[in-house]
Design an enzyme around this catalytic site. Structure first.
Site, short mmCIF file in Angstrom:
data_model
loop_
_atom_site.label_atom_id
_atom_site.label_comp_id
_atom_site.label_asym_id
_atom_site.label_seq_id
_atom_site.Cartn_x
_atom_site.Cartn_y
_atom_site.Cartn_z
N HIS A 80 42.53 -10.06 -15.75
CA HIS A 80 43.91 -10.39 -15.37
C HIS A 80 44.25 -9.65 -14.09
O HIS A 80 44.47 -8.44 -14.09
CB HIS A 80 44.88 -10.01 -16.51
CG HIS A 80 46.32 -10.32 -16.24
ND1 HIS A 80 47.10 -11.09 -17.10
CD2 HIS A 80 47.15 -10.00 -15.23
CE1 HIS A 80 48.32 -11.21 -16.61
NE2 HIS A 80 48.38 -10.53 -15.48
N HIS A 82 45.88 -10.27 -9.76
CA HIS A 82 46.74 -11.09 -8.87
C HIS A 82 46.21 -10.96 -7.45
O HIS A 82 46.81 -10.29 -6.61
CB HIS A 82 48.20 -10.62 -8.95
CG HIS A 82 48.85 -10.89 -10.27
ND1 HIS A 82 49.60 -12.01 -10.52
CD2 HIS A 82 48.86 -10.18 -11.42
CE1 HIS A 82 50.05 -11.99 -11.77
NE2 HIS A 82 49.62 -10.88 -12.34
N LYS A 85 48.46 -11.57 -4.35
CA LYS A 85 49.51 -10.61 -3.98
C LYS A 85 48.95 -9.31 -3.42
O LYS A 85 49.68 -8.53 -2.81
CB LYS A 85 50.31 -10.20 -5.22
CG LYS A 85 51.21 -11.25 -5.79
CD LYS A 85 52.15 -10.65 -6.83
CE LYS A 85 53.00 -11.72 -7.46
NZ LYS A 85 52.38 -12.35 -8.64
N GLU A 234 57.09 -9.25 -20.89
CA GLU A 234 56.88 -8.05 -20.07
C GLU A 234 58.23 -7.37 -19.88
O GLU A 234 58.81 -7.36 -18.79
CB GLU A 234 56.25 -8.45 -18.73
CG GLU A 234 55.69 -7.26 -17.97
CD GLU A 234 55.03 -7.67 -16.65
OE1 GLU A 234 54.96 -8.88 -16.35
OE2 GLU A 234 54.60 -6.76 -15.92
N ASP A 331 45.51 -5.98 -13.50
CA ASP A 331 46.78 -6.54 -13.05
C ASP A 331 46.91 -6.38 -11.53
O ASP A 331 45.96 -6.60 -10.82
CB ASP A 331 47.96 -5.93 -13.81
CG ASP A 331 49.14 -6.90 -13.93
OD1 ASP A 331 48.97 -8.08 -13.57
OD2 ASP A 331 50.22 -6.49 -14.39
N ASN A 332 48.05 -5.92 -11.06
CA ASN A 332 48.32 -5.94 -9.61
C ASN A 332 47.67 -4.78 -8.88
O ASN A 332 47.39 -3.73 -9.48
CB ASN A 332 49.83 -5.92 -9.38
CG ASN A 332 50.51 -7.13 -10.00
OD1 ASN A 332 50.64 -7.21 -11.21
ND2 ASN A 332 50.91 -8.07 -9.18
N1 LIG Z 1 53.11 -7.90 -13.88
C1 LIG Z 1 53.32 -9.01 -13.16
C2 LIG Z 1 54.19 -10.00 -13.57
C3 LIG Z 1 54.35 -11.10 -12.78
N2 LIG Z 1 53.69 -11.22 -11.64
C4 LIG Z 1 52.86 -10.26 -11.25
O1 LIG Z 1 52.22 -10.34 -10.19
N3 LIG Z 1 52.68 -9.16 -12.02
#
Ligand SMILES: Nc1ccnc(=O)[nH]1
Length: 437
Positions: A80, A82, A85, A234, A331-332
């Site tokens: 997971h 991104h 971004k 979240e 994640d990010n």
């Molecule tokens: N944690 C996140 C939620 C939504 N978009 C994202 O890039 N990250």
């Protein structure tokens, strides 16, 4: 080149001898297990693992690299991320580190800057970092509000092809579920996802429309043969129960594809009985759960002038105990949702162990960045050490958990198809022309 603790022979056939392997990431090999670790000699021939033998048992005539009990892991799966971004932080930082701050900063940055060239440059930077750290399988979400869906999926398809021998890539369309009300947009999104071989995703929110949105999503996924990967609950609000609605929708629609839910933070804020009912439903529906501990500790329970009081993560142990497929991921990275990170699965694992208490004992913990995410992503051929598997391995000087988890393991060696790769990380200066310094 970065400093490495060992230099395996550049030979077609050789042995990594006296290695320590995380048993949870090894298939088809029996040996005494001590806190989830086994000893072995790994024979590599023409880029493939040709044998797993008792430590010290490999034929003497073979070229050898003695690990002296150092750990050997399979390459990692990061399920997971991104990548679209990544690294925009210098250009559009999160002003206060909150979730609304992240949404707004990303929206502004996306609308102003996310051309194909911009997304590609940052995505490549991220892939080079992940590759250098030892990752071979990545799933990324792609912000898919129109017209970004067409731009980002095009870049993704190109990157998947360019990188196919180094990192297997999957992509999920991320969009607010409310936007399905725009039928033309949703039809176009599904077309793009199907054409590019992606998954359908989305952010679920509590509303009177949620059940019908989920029915529509699962119907579209079934009709187009798509798997589903959602951003779920979240938030610290215990009233957020969209995970339950997702499990119910999977069962109601008899959905046959794979379903993954990410985050699921609010589950940890609910009373035991409410949470238990949802955990059982998730198990019954076969929904896999991915926890994003670094991003969750960053965004959750953040209020100005107040020290956070909870960790932000889902009920990982309870879900796993109920038989739910569970994993953790990055994640990010360096964007408004998470200011830090480098797609280093070792960092993710180390932080996950600390935040989720995957330790004492660490018996099966190694699965969370190897076999478990590879299985959830439908790649049971990856993320494990097995005879016949590609020799995609990460070699560490650390022999035991205490050594492994106490240092960043920067001197690790990555083998791809049995050959040492250059582990140099890309220089941030390369991104100055797109995101500034
Ligand atoms: N944690 C996140 C939620 C939504 N978009 C994202 O890039 N990250």
């Amino acid at each position: 080149m970065t400093y490495s603790f060992i230099s395996p022979p550049n030979a077609g056939r050789f042995v990594l001898s006296n290695a320590t392997l995380p048993a949870a990431a090894v298939a088809g090999y029996e040996a005494p297990v001590v806190e989830g670790l086994v000893r072995a000699d790994i024979v590599i021939a023409d880029g493939v693992i040709s044998a797993l033998l008792p430590a010290g048992g490999a034929p003497v005539e073979l070229a050898k690299s003695d690990l002296k009990e150092g750990m050997v892991w399979p390459c990692f799966a990061d399920m997971h991320t991104h990548l679209d971004k990544g690294h925009i932080w210098p250009r559009n930082a999160n002003p206060d580190g909150t979730f609304p701050g992240a949404l707004e900063a990303v929206r502004a940055d996306r609308e102003a800057n996310w051309s194909a060239a911009d997304v590609k440059k940052r995505m490549e930077f991220s892939l080079r970092s992940a590759y250098a750290h030892g990752t071979s399988l990545i799933r990324t979400h792609l912000d898919s509000l129109a017209p970004q869906h067409r731009i980002s999926f095009e870049v993704f398809a190109e990157m998947r092809d360019v990188w196919k021998d180094r990192i297997a890539l999957q992509a999920v369309a991320l969009f607010p579920m409310e936007n399905m009300a725009d039928a033309a947009y949703f039809a176009d999104l599904v077309t793009v996802v199907r054409e590019k071989g992606g998954l359908i995703g989305g952010v679920t929110r509590m509303s009177g429309d949620l059940d019908s949105q989920l029915d529509m999503l699962f119907r579209a996924a079934a009709e187009n043969g798509l798997d589903v990967d959602l951003h779920v609950d979240e938030t610290d609000d215990p009233a957020a129960e969209t995970l339950k609605a997702i499990a119910q929708a999977v069962l109601r629609n008899r959905f046959g594809g794979k379903v993954t839910a990410g985050h699921c933070c609010s589950l940890a804020r609910q009373d035991e009985e409410t949470a238990k009912r949802t955990v059982d439903l998730v198990a019954e529906a076969g929904v896999a759960i991915v926890s994003l501990p670094m991003c969750n500790t960053y965004l959750q329970d953040r209020y100005p002038g107040r020290t956070p009081r909870w960790r932000g993560v889902t009920l990982f142990k309870e879900l796993a105990a109920a038989g739910v497929a569970t994993a953790v991921a990055s994640d990010n990275t360096r964007d408004p949702f998470y200011a830090y990170g480098d797609l280093d699965a070792v960092e993710v694992f180390r932080e996950a162990v600390r935040i989720l208490h995957l330790d004492h004992p660490l018996n099966t913990a190694a699965r969370v960045v190897t076999t478990s995410p590879a299985d959830i992503l439908g790649r049971p051929d990856m993320g494990r050490i097995a005879v016949g598997a590609s020799a995609d391995l990460v070699l560490f000087s650390a022999r035991r958990w205490s050594e492994f988890l106490s240092r960043p393991q920067s001197d690790r060696v990555v083998l791809r198809r049995g050959k040492v790769i250059d582990r140099s990380l890309p220089d941030y200066r390369e991104l100055d022309s797109v995101v500034g310094a």
